[in-house]
Write a protein that holds these residues in place. Structure first.
Motif, mmCIF file in Angstrom:
data_model
loop_
_atom_site.group_PDB
_atom_site.id
_atom_site.type_symbol
_atom_site.label_atom_id
_atom_site.label_comp_id
_atom_site.label_asym_id
_atom_site.label_seq_id
_atom_site.Cartn_x
_atom_site.Cartn_y
_atom_site.Cartn_z
ATOM 1 N N ALA A 1 0.868 -1.183 0.000
ATOM 2 C CA ALA A 1 0.000 0.000 0.000
ATOM 3 C C ALA A 1 0.898 1.225 0.000
ATOM 4 C CB ALA A 1 -0.923 0.014 1.215
ATOM 5 N N PHE A 2 0.324 2.362 -0.420
ATOM 6 C CA PHE A 2 1.055 3.628 -0.391
ATOM 7 C C PHE A 2 0.161 4.696 0.219
ATOM 8 C CE2 PHE A 2 2.216 7.769 -2.231
ATOM 9 C CZ PHE A 2 3.560 7.821 -1.887
ATOM 10 N N PHE A 3 0.721 5.456 1.174
ATOM 11 C CA PHE A 3 -0.011 6.529 1.838
ATOM 12 C C PHE A 3 0.799 7.821 1.753
ATOM 13 C CE2 PHE A 3 -1.529 2.666 3.855
ATOM 14 C CZ PHE A 3 -2.899 2.869 3.909
ATOM 15 N N GLU A 4 0.110 8.913 1.412
ATOM 16 C CA GLU A 4 0.756 10.215 1.347
ATOM 17 C C GLU A 4 0.003 11.198 2.236
ATOM 18 O OE1 GLU A 4 2.341 13.587 -1.865
ATOM 19 O OE2 GLU A 4 1.374 11.752 -2.590
ATOM 20 N N ALA A 5 0.689 11.679 3.268
ATOM 21 C CA ALA A 5 0.138 12.728 4.121
ATOM 22 C C ALA A 5 0.529 14.080 3.536
ATOM 23 C CB ALA A 5 0.666 12.592 5.542
ATOM 24 N N HIS A 6 -0.381 15.056 3.599
ATOM 25 C CA HIS A 6 -0.130 16.323 2.916
ATOM 26 C C HIS A 6 -0.981 17.415 3.545
ATOM 27 C CE1 HIS A 6 0.950 18.893 -0.504
ATOM 28 N NE2 HIS A 6 1.713 17.911 -0.939
ATOM 29 N N ILE A 7 -0.489 18.650 3.520
ATOM 30 C CA ILE A 7 -1.369 19.768 3.841
ATOM 31 C C ILE A 7 -2.412 19.895 2.732
ATOM 32 C CG2 ILE A 7 0.316 21.009 5.241
ATOM 33 C CD1 ILE A 7 0.790 22.823 2.759
ATOM 34 N N GLU A 8 -3.591 20.406 3.084
ATOM 35 C CA GLU A 8 -4.684 20.442 2.109
ATOM 36 C C GLU A 8 -4.379 21.331 0.910
ATOM 37 O OE1 GLU A 8 -9.208 22.122 1.561
ATOM 38 O OE2 GLU A 8 -8.320 22.142 3.561
ATOM 39 N N GLN A 9 -3.700 22.454 1.132
ATOM 40 C CA GLN A 9 -3.438 23.468 0.090
ATOM 41 C C GLN A 9 -4.720 24.166 -0.365
ATOM 42 O OE1 GLN A 9 -0.960 20.598 -2.424
ATOM 43 N NE2 GLN A 9 0.369 22.380 -2.391
ATOM 44 N N GLY A 10 -5.732 24.141 0.462
ATOM 45 C CA GLY A 10 -6.991 24.806 0.211
ATOM 46 C C GLY A 10 -7.641 25.134 1.543
ATOM 47 N N PRO A 11 -8.792 25.820 1.539
ATOM 48 C CA PRO A 11 -9.370 26.349 2.775
ATOM 49 C C PRO A 11 -10.467 25.493 3.406
ATOM 50 C CG PRO A 11 -10.429 27.379 0.906
ATOM 51 C CD PRO A 11 -9.441 26.398 0.333
ATOM 52 N N ILE A 12 -10.825 24.353 2.812
ATOM 53 C CA ILE A 12 -12.045 23.660 3.223
ATOM 54 C C ILE A 12 -11.962 23.146 4.654
ATOM 55 C CG2 ILE A 12 -13.557 21.691 2.751
ATOM 56 C CD1 ILE A 12 -12.793 22.005 -0.219
ATOM 57 N N LEU A 13 -10.902 22.448 5.012
ATOM 58 C CA LEU A 13 -10.802 21.888 6.369
ATOM 59 C C LEU A 13 -10.820 22.988 7.418
ATOM 60 C CD1 LEU A 13 -8.133 19.071 5.811
ATOM 61 C CD2 LEU A 13 -10.586 18.768 6.202
ATOM 62 N N GLU A 14 -10.077 24.048 7.184
ATOM 63 C CA GLU A 14 -10.047 25.153 8.145
ATOM 64 C C GLU A 14 -11.415 25.817 8.250
ATOM 65 O OE1 GLU A 14 -6.730 28.412 9.035
ATOM 66 O OE2 GLU A 14 -7.862 28.873 7.213
ATOM 67 N N ASP A 15 -12.070 26.049 7.123
ATOM 68 C CA ASP A 15 -13.374 26.704 7.130
ATOM 69 C C ASP A 15 -14.420 25.871 7.873
ATOM 70 O OD1 ASP A 15 -12.320 28.785 5.717
ATOM 71 O OD2 ASP A 15 -13.250 28.269 3.799
ATOM 72 N N GLU A 16 -14.329 24.548 7.753
ATOM 73 C CA GLU A 16 -15.308 23.666 8.388
ATOM 74 C C GLU A 16 -14.842 23.151 9.745
ATOM 75 O OE1 GLU A 16 -16.555 20.569 5.753
ATOM 76 O OE2 GLU A 16 -17.168 21.961 4.159
ATOM 77 N N ASP A 17 -13.666 23.615 10.200
ATOM 78 C CA ASP A 17 -13.110 23.218 11.492
ATOM 79 C C ASP A 17 -12.985 21.691 11.593
ATOM 80 O OD1 ASP A 17 -11.991 23.684 13.966
ATOM 81 O OD2 ASP A 17 -13.902 23.646 15.026
ATOM 82 N N LYS A 18 -12.431 21.083 10.541
ATOM 83 C CA LYS A 18 -12.182 19.641 10.512
ATOM 84 C C LYS A 18 -10.679 19.383 10.660
ATOM 85 C CE LYS A 18 -16.499 18.580 9.462
ATOM 86 N NZ LYS A 18 -17.409 17.941 10.445
ATOM 87 N N LYS A 19 -10.354 18.333 11.371
ATOM 88 C CA LYS A 19 -8.949 18.011 11.650
ATOM 89 C C LYS A 19 -8.295 17.255 10.505
ATOM 90 C CE LYS A 19 -6.313 18.374 15.467
ATOM 91 N NZ LYS A 19 -6.076 19.685 16.118
ATOM 92 N N ILE A 20 -9.046 16.359 9.876
ATOM 93 C CA ILE A 20 -8.475 15.445 8.884
ATOM 94 C C ILE A 20 -9.333 15.423 7.623
ATOM 95 C CG2 ILE A 20 -7.851 13.042 8.352
ATOM 96 C CD1 ILE A 20 -5.997 14.268 10.409
ATOM 97 N N GLY A 21 -8.685 15.465 6.479
ATOM 98 C CA GLY A 21 -9.357 15.226 5.212
ATOM 99 C C GLY A 21 -9.064 13.817 4.749
ATOM 100 N N VAL A 22 -10.115 13.021 4.571
ATOM 101 C CA VAL A 22 -9.985 11.654 4.045
ATOM 102 C C VAL A 22 -10.134 11.766 2.528
ATOM 103 C CG1 VAL A 22 -10.911 9.308 4.073
ATOM 104 C CG2 VAL A 22 -10.965 10.710 6.165
ATOM 105 N N VAL A 23 -9.033 11.631 1.810
ATOM 106 C CA VAL A 23 -9.016 11.931 0.378
ATOM 107 C C VAL A 23 -9.478 10.718 -0.412
ATOM 108 C CG1 VAL A 23 -7.647 12.827 -1.543
ATOM 109 C CG2 VAL A 23 -7.108 13.508 0.806
#
Length: 410
Positions: free
Chosen positions: A185-207
Motif C-alpha cells: 500500500a502507499f499513503f501520502e500525508a499532505h497539507i490540504e493546500q486549500g481552505p475547506i478543512l479550516e473553514d469547516e473546522d475539521k482536523k483530517i481530510g480523508v481523500v
C-alpha cells in the motif's frame, strides 16, 4: 497501539530543520529540484533515516526509499512519502510534511519496539512540483509507467539542463530500476493546500479522489516593431494575443464551476523591451476538474478559443499539451483504513477530493493508495506564507501511523 502517539515536538523540529535548507526571508523554502539545496535536503533525510536503522535505495530517477525491515522481508512494503522539492517561493510543509511524517512513523515504531510483519518505507519522489523540470510528478510517473525512463531523464529546465545531468551532478543518479517494485500500500500525508478543512473546522481530510489535470505550453509569434512609429491597426502584437487568451482561460475556469480551475502561471515576453512591440510570447496553461468529461470540454474550449484569437490577431501559434493526468479514484480499502484510524483517534474529519496533483496519483496506478490531508492556514500554499499548526500535523501523522501499521500487519 491504542495509546501510541507520534512525537509531536520531534516532527515539528524535523520540519523546521529541513525548512532551514533554502529558507527564505519571508519564512518559506526554496529548494528547486536537483539544485545544490535539494541535495542538502536529500542528504539530511538520508542521514536521519540511516540513524533510524533504515537501508537506503535510490533509483535511476533519484527516487529515495528508506526501508525499515519487517518480520517477513519477502512481503512487499507499506510505503509512505511525498517530495522535498519546492516552488521558487514555496513553504515549509508542501510535500516535505509527507516525507517527514513517514520518517516520524518509523521513529515511533522504533521508540515502541514495534516489529511490523511487512517492511515499512519512507520515500522521496523527485521533481514532484515540476517547477524546474516540467511536467509535475515526472519521477513517480516514470515509476508508474506513465513516462519511460528516457523521457524522464531528458526533461530540461529553462537553461537546457536535463534531469539526468543534474541527478549525476548532485550524486542522486541511483542504480535501481525505476518501477517494478511491489507496494502493499502507499499513503501520502499532505497539507490540504486549500481552505475547506479550516473553514469547516475539521482536523483530517480523508481523500477519496484527485482532480484531473492538463498542462499546455503556447507560443504566439507576431512581429517585433518600434512602439512609436508603428500604427496600431497594422501591429501584430504577440502580447495582446496572449492577454486575450489569458482572459479566456480565466473565463473557462469560471464557466465550469463548481470545482474547475484554470490558470496561466508562467509568461515569457520577447524581446521584453519597453519600447518594442512584443514579437513572441511563451506561456503555460493549467486546467483542472475532477470530472474527465468536463475537463475534455474545457480542453476543447481552450483549443478553439486560442486558435480563434490567434487568427484574429494575425499571429502564428504553437499549441502543445505537455501533460494529462486523468481524475484519480483512490483505493477503497486504503481510504477506509484512513477513515477508520481517524475515527478511532476521535478526530473530526470529512471526505474530500484533492484539487492538486500528487505523487499518490501516479502511484495509485500500480499500488493501493490513499492520502491524508491536514489543514493549512487560510488555505495558502505554493507561497512563503504557507503555515500549518503543529497539532494538526501531529494528528495527520497519528492517522498515518495507524493506517500503515494496520496494512503492514494484515
Amino acid at each position: 497501539m491504542k495509546d501510541i502517539r507520534i512525537n509531536k515536538q520531534r516532527l515539528w523540529d524535523t520540519l523546521m530543520e529541513m525548512g532551514e535548507i533554502g529558507g527564505t526571508e519571508k519564512g518559506g523554502s526554496c529548494r528547486l529540484a536537483l539544485t545544490d539545496l535539494d541535495k542538502q535536503g536529500r542528504d539530511l533525510f538520508v542521514r536521519w533515516c540511516e540513524e533510524a536503522g533504515c537501508t537506503i535505495t535510490v533509483d535511476k530517477m533519484g527516487n529515495i526509499f528508506a526501508r525499515r525491515a519487517g518480520e517477513d522481508n519477502s512481503l512487499p512494503p507499506v510505503v509512505m512519502g511525498s517530495h522535498l522539492d519546492t516552488q521558487p517561493t514555496g513553504g515549509k510543509f508542501d510535500g516535505v510534511y509527507g516525507v517527514l511524517a513517514g520518517l516520524e512513523v518509523i521513529r515511533t515504531l522504533n521508540d515502541n519496539d514495534i516489529k511490523t510483519r511487512a517492511p515499512v518505507e519512507a520515500s522521496v519522489w523527485t521533481n514532484e512540483e515540476g517547477s524546474r523540470f516540467p511536467p509535475a510528478m515526472v519521477s513517480s510517473g516514470v515509476f508508474a509507467g506513465e513516462f519511460d525512463l528516457e523521457y524522464g531523464l531528458s526533461r530540461a529546465d529553462l537553461d537546457g539542463k536535463t534531469m539526468g545531468e543534474e541527478l549525476k551532478r548532485i550524486g542522486y543518479a541511483g542504480d535501481a530500476d525505476v518501477g517494478g517494485r511491489s507496494f502493499k500500500a502507499f499513503f501520502e500525508a499532505h497539507i490540504e493546500q486549500g481552505p475547506i478543512l479550516e473553514d469547516e473546522d475539521k482536523k483530517i481530510g480523508v481523500v477519496t479522489d484527485a482532480q484531473g489535470q492538463r498542462w499546455y505550453e503556447l507560443t504566439l509569434t507576431g512581429q517585433e516593431s518600434h512602439a512609436g512609429p508603428t500604427p496600431m491597426p497594422i501591429r501584430r502584437d504577440a502580447l495582446v494575443g496572449a492577454a486575450r487568451i489569458i482572459d479566456m482561460v480565466n473565463r473557462i475556469g469560471m464557466d465550469n464551476q463548481p470545482n474547475a480551475c484554470a490558470t496561466v502561471g508562467l509568461l515569457q515576453v520577447f524581446p521584453n523591451s519597453r519600447n518594442v512591440i512584443p514579437g513572441e510570447v511563451f506561456f503555460t496553461v493549467d486546467i483542472r476538474h475532477p470530472n474527465d468529461k468536463i475537463l475534455e470540454q474545457m480542453d476543447q474550449a481552450l483549443r478553439e478559443g486560442a486558435e480563434r484569437i490567434a487568427e484574429d490577431a494575425r499571429l502564428e501559434m504553437e499549441f502543445k499539451q505537455i501533460w494529462h493526468s486523468p481524475p484519480v479514484p483512490f483505493n477503497k480499502d486504503c481510504v477506509d483504513s484512513v477513515r477508520r484510524a481517524t475515527e478511532e483517534l476521535g478526530f473530526s474529519h470529512r471526505d474530500m477530493v484533492s484539487g492538486a496533483g500528487h505523487d499518490a496519483c501516479y502511484i495509485s496506478r500500480v499500488a493501493p493508495t490513499s492520502m491524508i490531508f491536514v489543514p493549512c492556514e487560510d488555505g495558502i500554499s505554493h507561497n512563503e506564507a504557507e503555515r500549518a499548526d503543529p497539532d494538526d500535523l501531529a494528528a495527520g501523522c497519528d492517522v498515518l501511523f495507524r493506517a500503515v501499521v494496520q496494512h503492514a500487519n494484515d
